[in-house]
Enzyme design. Structure first.
Site, short mmCIF file in Angstrom:
data_model
loop_
_atom_site.label_atom_id
_atom_site.label_comp_id
_atom_site.label_asym_id
_atom_site.label_seq_id
_atom_site.Cartn_x
_atom_site.Cartn_y
_atom_site.Cartn_z
N GLY A 191 0.88 -1.90 -0.33
CA GLY A 191 0.09 0.37 -0.34
C GLY A 191 0.91 1.20 -0.10
O GLY A 191 0.40 2.19 -0.30
N ARG B 39 2.08 11.24 -7.94
CA ARG B 39 1.59 11.49 -7.00
C ARG B 39 2.16 10.93 -5.97
O ARG B 39 1.52 10.06 -4.54
CB ARG B 39 -0.52 11.19 -7.24
CG ARG B 39 -1.02 12.00 -7.86
CD ARG B 39 -2.60 10.97 -7.84
NE ARG B 39 -2.85 11.64 -8.28
CZ ARG B 39 -4.36 12.06 -8.28
NH1 ARG B 39 -5.11 12.25 -7.39
NH2 ARG B 39 -4.87 12.82 -8.98
N ARG C 269 -0.84 -8.21 -3.72
CA ARG C 269 -0.79 -7.48 -3.16
C ARG C 269 0.41 -7.74 -1.53
O ARG C 269 -0.10 -9.22 -0.88
CB ARG C 269 -2.85 -7.20 -1.92
CG ARG C 269 -3.02 -6.35 -1.24
CD ARG C 269 -3.98 -5.78 -1.12
NE ARG C 269 -4.16 -5.71 0.71
CZ ARG C 269 -3.54 -4.93 1.13
NH1 ARG C 269 -2.85 -3.75 0.85
NH2 ARG C 269 -3.83 -4.81 2.38
N GLU D 227 -8.97 -6.22 6.01
CA GLU D 227 -8.31 -5.09 5.24
C GLU D 227 -9.30 -4.07 4.04
O GLU D 227 -10.46 -3.93 4.75
CB GLU D 227 -7.00 -5.65 4.79
CG GLU D 227 -7.29 -7.02 3.64
CD GLU D 227 -7.32 -6.32 2.66
OE1 GLU D 227 -9.09 -6.74 1.85
OE2 GLU D 227 -6.43 -6.28 1.00
N GLU E 21 -8.22 -3.92 0.66
CA GLU E 21 -8.12 -3.93 -1.08
C GLU E 21 -8.36 -4.83 -0.99
O GLU E 21 -8.38 -5.47 -2.71
CB GLU E 21 -6.39 -3.20 -1.58
CG GLU E 21 -6.03 -2.30 -0.65
CD GLU E 21 -6.08 -1.73 0.57
OE1 GLU E 21 -5.99 -2.51 1.40
OE2 GLU E 21 -5.79 -0.51 0.77
N ASP F 174 -2.48 -5.34 13.15
CA ASP F 174 -3.32 -4.93 15.04
C ASP F 174 -3.77 -6.09 15.53
O ASP F 174 -4.32 -7.08 14.10
CB ASP F 174 -3.78 -3.91 15.16
CG ASP F 174 -4.96 -2.80 13.53
OD1 ASP F 174 -3.86 -3.68 12.31
OD2 ASP F 174 -5.39 -3.25 13.24
N1 HPA Z 1 -9.04 -2.28 9.84
C1 HPA Z 1 -8.73 -2.05 8.20
N2 HPA Z 1 -7.47 -2.38 7.43
C2 HPA Z 1 -6.27 -2.53 8.60
C3 HPA Z 1 -6.22 -2.78 9.41
C4 HPA Z 1 -7.78 -2.92 10.37
O1 HPA Z 1 -7.92 -2.63 11.37
N3 HPA Z 1 -5.07 -3.10 9.73
C5 HPA Z 1 -4.28 -3.01 8.48
N4 HPA Z 1 -4.69 -2.44 7.46
#
Ligand code: HPA
Length: 240
Positions: free
Chosen positions: A21, A44, A88, A184, A186, A209
């Site tokens: 990303g 960009r 990805r 996530e 994408e 996380d």
């Molecule tokens: N939510 C959405 N996208 C993410 C998250 C999440 O907690 N962690 C990493 N990408």
């Protein structure tokens, strides 16, 4: 000729593209794992590089965040640059309680709350699925064998959400109940874009996380664990 969002010339991209990303992560992947990497686009600030890995041409292009963004880059790569396969390499939030920080999820399916694919085939609830060849090659590279499941790597469904800052406990509980591993933003759109263009895609996500416990990776841990996903992606390209 450049496209609206990619400043490269035809032939500047390899048939195989890794897609993180974050543009800085694209630069880091190019510097750490590619030989003879050269910058091919920076429109960009979305950096793209092409080089080789173990003699095979490979490119890296950042996707930005969210489904509209990855759809633009993936579609332009497939349609205008002859790209055949995109993997990805992302991060995701762990939803299923058997996941831990740093685990890898290879997305064998992607649910979504996005309207983007609903608009592609009106009236259809689309199944967002990866390339079987890339999926099976990545799973094999991770160590999956009949009866063997490697530690810390999971194959299963993710959910690709439009909103990052949204609190939807009931929806999340149901998704977990239905076997969803991680969230996530994408994968579903990437899979649909590949299908639309007749090409191949896969998403390999590092769990950065956890939704069920207050925990997150440090910056150093993120980079180290991210490398594992990059290696799986490169192995999938080489063996699929
Ligand atoms: N939510 C959405 N996208 C993410 C998250 C999440 O907690 N962690 C990493 N990408």
């Amino acid at each position: 000729m450049a496209t609206p969002h990619i400043g490269a010339e035809p032939g500047d991209f390899a048939p195989d593209v890794l897609m993180p990303g974050d543009p800085r992560r694209a630069r880091r992947i190019a510097e750490m794992v590619l030989d003879d990497a050269r910058l091919v686009t920076e429109v960009r600030g979305i950096l793209g590089f092409t080089g080789t890995f173990e003699g095979r041409p490979v490119s890296v292009l950042a996707s930005g965040m969210g489904m509209p963004s990855i759809t633009i880059y993936a579609t332009e790569l497939f349609r205008f640059y002859g790209v055949q396969r995109i993997i990805r390499i992302g991060t995701a939030g762990g939803m299923a309680t058997h996941l831990d920080l740093g685990d890898v999820v290879i997305a064998s399916a992607a649910h979504t709350d996005s309207a983007m694919t609903a608009q592609r085939i009106p009236g259809i609830h689309y199944s967002h699925a990866p390339s079987f060849a890339l999926l099976s090659a990545a799973a094999a590279a991770a160590g999956f064998r009949p009866g063997v499941r490697p530690d810390g790597v999971h194959v299963g469904a993710v959910v690709s959400n439009d909103a990052f800052y949204v609190d939807r406990k009931t929806t999340n509980d149901l998704l977990v109940q239905y076997g969803t591993l991680a969230v996530e933003m994408e994968a579903a759109a990437l899979y649909a874009a590949a299908d639309a263009e007749g090409r191949e895609a896969l998403a390999i996500c590092t769990i950065s996380d956890l939704l069920f416990r207050d925990a997150a990776l440090s910056a150093d841990e993120r980079e180290e664990l991210f490398d594992r996903s990059v290696r799986l992606g490169l192995a999938a390209f080489a063996t699929a």
